[in-house]
Design a protein around this motif. Structure first.
Motif, PDB file in Angstrom:
ATOM      1  N   THR A 117       0.825  -1.207   0.000  1.00 14.28           N
ATOM      2  CA  THR A 117       0.000   0.000   0.000  1.00 14.28           C
ATOM      3  C   THR A 117       0.860   1.258   0.000  1.00 14.28           C
ATOM      4  OG1 THR A 117      -1.697  -1.207   1.222  1.00 14.28           O
ATOM      5  CG2 THR A 117      -1.872   1.190   1.208  1.00 14.28           C
ATOM      6  N   LEU A 118       1.893   1.268   0.819  1.00 16.17           N
ATOM      7  CA  LEU A 118       2.801   2.422   0.841  1.00 16.17           C
ATOM      8  C   LEU A 118       3.493   2.604  -0.508  1.00 16.17           C
ATOM      9  CD1 LEU A 118       4.350   2.114   4.396  1.00 16.17           C
ATOM     10  CD2 LEU A 118       3.002   4.034   3.527  1.00 16.17           C
ATOM     11  N   GLY A 119       3.801   1.497  -1.177  1.00 19.58           N
ATOM     12  CA  GLY A 119       4.398   1.596  -2.507  1.00 19.58           C
ATOM     13  C   GLY A 119       3.503   2.358  -3.463  1.00 19.58           C
ATOM     14  N   HIS A 120       2.205   2.038  -3.424  1.00 14.73           N
ATOM     15  CA  HIS A 120       1.248   2.763  -4.272  1.00 14.73           C
ATOM     16  C   HIS A 120       1.125   4.221  -3.854  1.00 14.73           C
ATOM     17  CE1 HIS A 120      -0.297  -0.561  -6.689  1.00 14.73           C
ATOM     18  NE2 HIS A 120      -0.271  -1.303  -5.595  1.00 14.73           N
ATOM     19  N   LEU A 121       1.037   4.455  -2.536  1.00 14.86           N
ATOM     20  CA  LEU A 121       0.872   5.820  -2.041  1.00 14.86           C
ATOM     21  C   LEU A 121       2.101   6.683  -2.297  1.00 14.86           C
ATOM     22  CD1 LEU A 121      -0.986   5.226   1.343  1.00 14.86           C
ATOM     23  CD2 LEU A 121      -1.912   6.254  -0.748  1.00 14.86           C
ATOM     24  N   CYS A 122       3.293   6.084  -2.254  1.00 12.64           N
ATOM     25  CA  CYS A 122       4.527   6.844  -2.481  1.00 12.64           C
ATOM     26  C   CYS A 122       4.535   7.518  -3.847  1.00 12.64           C
ATOM     27  CB  CYS A 122       5.749   5.938  -2.365  1.00 12.64           C
ATOM     28  SG  CYS A 122       6.147   5.479  -0.681  1.00 12.64           S
TER      29      CYS A 122
ATOM     30  N   THR B 166       1.757 -13.550  -0.877  1.00  8.92           N
ATOM     31  CA  THR B 166       2.471 -12.679   0.051  1.00  8.92           C
ATOM     32  C   THR B 166       3.751 -12.168  -0.586  1.00  8.92           C
ATOM     33  OG1 THR B 166       1.605 -13.920   1.921  1.00  8.92           O
ATOM     34  CG2 THR B 166       3.534 -12.566   2.331  1.00  8.92           C
ATOM     35  N   HIS B 167       4.465 -13.055  -1.234  1.00  4.16           N
ATOM     36  CA  HIS B 167       5.720 -12.693  -1.891  1.00  4.16           C
ATOM     37  C   HIS B 167       5.470 -11.696  -3.015  1.00  4.16           C
ATOM     38  CE1 HIS B 167       9.408 -13.596  -4.334  1.00  4.16           C
ATOM     39  NE2 HIS B 167       9.916 -13.401  -3.145  1.00  4.16           N
ATOM     40  N   VAL B 168       4.425 -11.916  -3.797  1.00 12.97           N
ATOM     41  CA  VAL B 168       4.098 -11.016  -4.901  1.00 12.97           C
ATOM     42  C   VAL B 168       3.800  -9.618  -4.357  1.00 12.97           C
ATOM     43  CG1 VAL B 168       2.417 -10.528  -6.727  1.00 12.97           C
ATOM     44  CG2 VAL B 168       3.261 -12.842  -6.410  1.00 12.97           C
ATOM     45  N   ARG B 169       3.018  -9.535  -3.280  1.00 11.06           N
ATOM     46  CA  ARG B 169       2.659  -8.237  -2.692  1.00 11.06           C
ATOM     47  C   ARG B 169       3.893  -7.513  -2.177  1.00 11.06           C
ATOM     48  NH1 ARG B 169      -1.093  -9.721   1.765  1.00 11.06           N
ATOM     49  NH2 ARG B 169      -1.058  -7.496   2.193  1.00 11.06           N
ATOM     50  N   LEU B 170       4.790  -8.234  -1.543  1.00  8.76           N
ATOM     51  CA  LEU B 170       6.004  -7.630  -1.000  1.00  8.76           C
ATOM     52  C   LEU B 170       6.893  -7.086  -2.116  1.00  8.76           C
ATOM     53  CD1 LEU B 170       7.794  -7.018   1.446  1.00  8.76           C
ATOM     54  CD2 LEU B 170       8.760  -9.304   1.192  1.00  8.76           C
TER      55      LEU B 170
ATOM     56  N   ARG C 155       6.027  -6.352  -5.198  1.00 11.69           N
ATOM     57  CA  ARG C 155       5.328  -5.266  -5.897  1.00 11.69           C
ATOM     58  C   ARG C 155       5.483  -3.961  -5.109  1.00 11.69           C
ATOM     59  NH1 ARG C 155       0.072  -7.159  -6.628  1.00 11.69           N
ATOM     60  NH2 ARG C 155       0.876  -8.198  -8.470  1.00 11.69           N
ATOM     61  N   GLY C 156       5.318  -4.022  -3.804  1.00 14.12           N
ATOM     62  CA  GLY C 156       5.509  -2.835  -2.969  1.00 14.12           C
ATOM     63  C   GLY C 156       6.932  -2.315  -3.058  1.00 14.12           C
ATOM     64  N   LEU C 157       7.893  -3.223  -3.055  1.00 16.92           N
ATOM     65  CA  LEU C 157       9.297  -2.848  -3.202  1.00 16.92           C
ATOM     66  C   LEU C 157       9.524  -2.125  -4.525  1.00 16.92           C
ATOM     67  CD1 LEU C 157      12.382  -2.962  -2.659  1.00 16.92           C
ATOM     68  CD2 LEU C 157      12.338  -5.250  -3.644  1.00 16.92           C
ATOM     69  N   CYS C 158       9.004  -2.673  -5.592  1.00 16.48           N
ATOM     70  CA  CYS C 158       9.197  -2.084  -6.917  1.00 16.48           C
ATOM     71  C   CYS C 158       8.589  -0.675  -6.982  1.00 16.48           C
ATOM     72  CB  CYS C 158       8.572  -2.987  -7.978  1.00 16.48           C
ATOM     73  SG  CYS C 158       8.896  -2.436  -9.658  1.00 16.48           S
TER      74      CYS C 158
ATOM     75  N   GLU D 219       7.764  -9.544 -10.973  1.00 18.30           N
ATOM     76  CA  GLU D 219       7.925  -8.341 -10.153  1.00 18.30           C
ATOM     77  C   GLU D 219       9.397  -8.119  -9.778  1.00 18.30           C
ATOM     78  OE1 GLU D 219       5.784  -5.935  -9.369  1.00 18.30           O
ATOM     79  OE2 GLU D 219       4.107  -6.915 -10.357  1.00 18.30           O
ATOM     80  N   VAL D 220      10.119  -9.192  -9.487  1.00 17.21           N
ATOM     81  CA  VAL D 220      11.543  -9.068  -9.167  1.00 17.21           C
ATOM     82  C   VAL D 220      12.295  -8.512 -10.370  1.00 17.21           C
ATOM     83  CG1 VAL D 220      13.651 -10.362  -8.668  1.00 17.21           C
ATOM     84  CG2 VAL D 220      11.581 -10.857  -7.386  1.00 17.21           C
ATOM     85  N   LEU D 221      12.020  -9.061 -11.542  1.00 18.86           N
ATOM     86  CA  LEU D 221      12.691  -8.577 -12.749  1.00 18.86           C
ATOM     87  C   LEU D 221      12.286  -7.148 -13.072  1.00 18.86           C
ATOM     88  CD1 LEU D 221      12.543 -11.821 -14.906  1.00 18.86           C
ATOM     89  CD2 LEU D 221      14.501 -10.883 -13.652  1.00 18.86           C
ATOM     90  N   ARG D 222      11.034  -6.795 -12.789  1.00 20.87           N
ATOM     91  CA  ARG D 222      10.587  -5.414 -12.986  1.00 20.87           C
ATOM     92  C   ARG D 222      11.346  -4.475 -12.051  1.00 20.87           C
ATOM     93  NH1 ARG D 222       5.085  -3.645 -11.128  1.00 20.87           N
ATOM     94  NH2 ARG D 222       5.425  -1.434 -11.138  1.00 20.87           N
TER      95      ARG D 222
END
Length: 162
Positions: A27-32, A66-70, A72-75, A129-132
């Motif tokens: 969520t913070l990734g989107h908000l950032c 869970t891994h995908v969400r984490l 994605r937020g990182l990216c 997502e990791v590659l992105r």
């Protein structure tokens, strides 16, 4: 959005539940990406610090959605850092830590032939997502990311020859 961002940052820091932290990370990734640059920059140090403490613990623990969400937020957080001020990622070896963690996730993936059903789809989505994330980093930090990957490749080759 400013209030939601501020509340989420404060509640994330005090939470002990990993699933709450991972959900907050996404969520913070989107908000950032949508909050003001000043608000993001004033909280970027805390976000990066929390991110760097959460990532290494989640390599072996997180799986599936869970891994995908984490990741994605990182990216999204990486993109926000680069949009606001790329120098943020050069402080305190943040770039090195993130690339090392992404690389560890990339090589820890299960062999493709064993992936079946929804687990396989989630693993593929996670790898995407990791590659992105590598793509986002390399758009600004080509030299550092390429140097890191070449160093890992060289190390792998030397281990095989030894």
């Amino acid at each position: 959005l400013t209030t939601a961002f501020t509340i989420l940052i404060k509640s994330w820091q005090t939470s002990k539940d990993a699933s709450v932290k991972i959900g907050a990370m996404e969520t913070l990734g989107h908000l950032c990406l949508v909050v003001s640059k000043d608000l993001f920059l004033s909280n970027s140090d805390a976000l990066i610090e929390l991110l760097l403490s959460l990532l290494p613990r989640q390599i072996s623990v997180a799986s599936g959605a869970t891994h995908v969400r984490l990741v994605r937020g990182l990216c999204l957080l990486l993109q926000a850092c680069i949009d606001a001020d790329p120098e943020i990622l050069l402080l305190e070896n943040a770039l090195q830590t993130v690339t090392s963690t992404l690389f560890a996730w990339t090589i820890s993936a299960r062999p493709w032939q064993y992936l079946q059903g929804s687990l396989g789809a989630e693993a593929m989505q996670s790898q995407s997502e990791v590659l992105r994330s590598f793509e986002v980093l390399s758009a600004t930090f080509r030299k550092q990311v390429l140097g890191f990957l070449l160093q890992r490749l060289r190390g792998s080759r030397d281990e095989k020859l030894g």
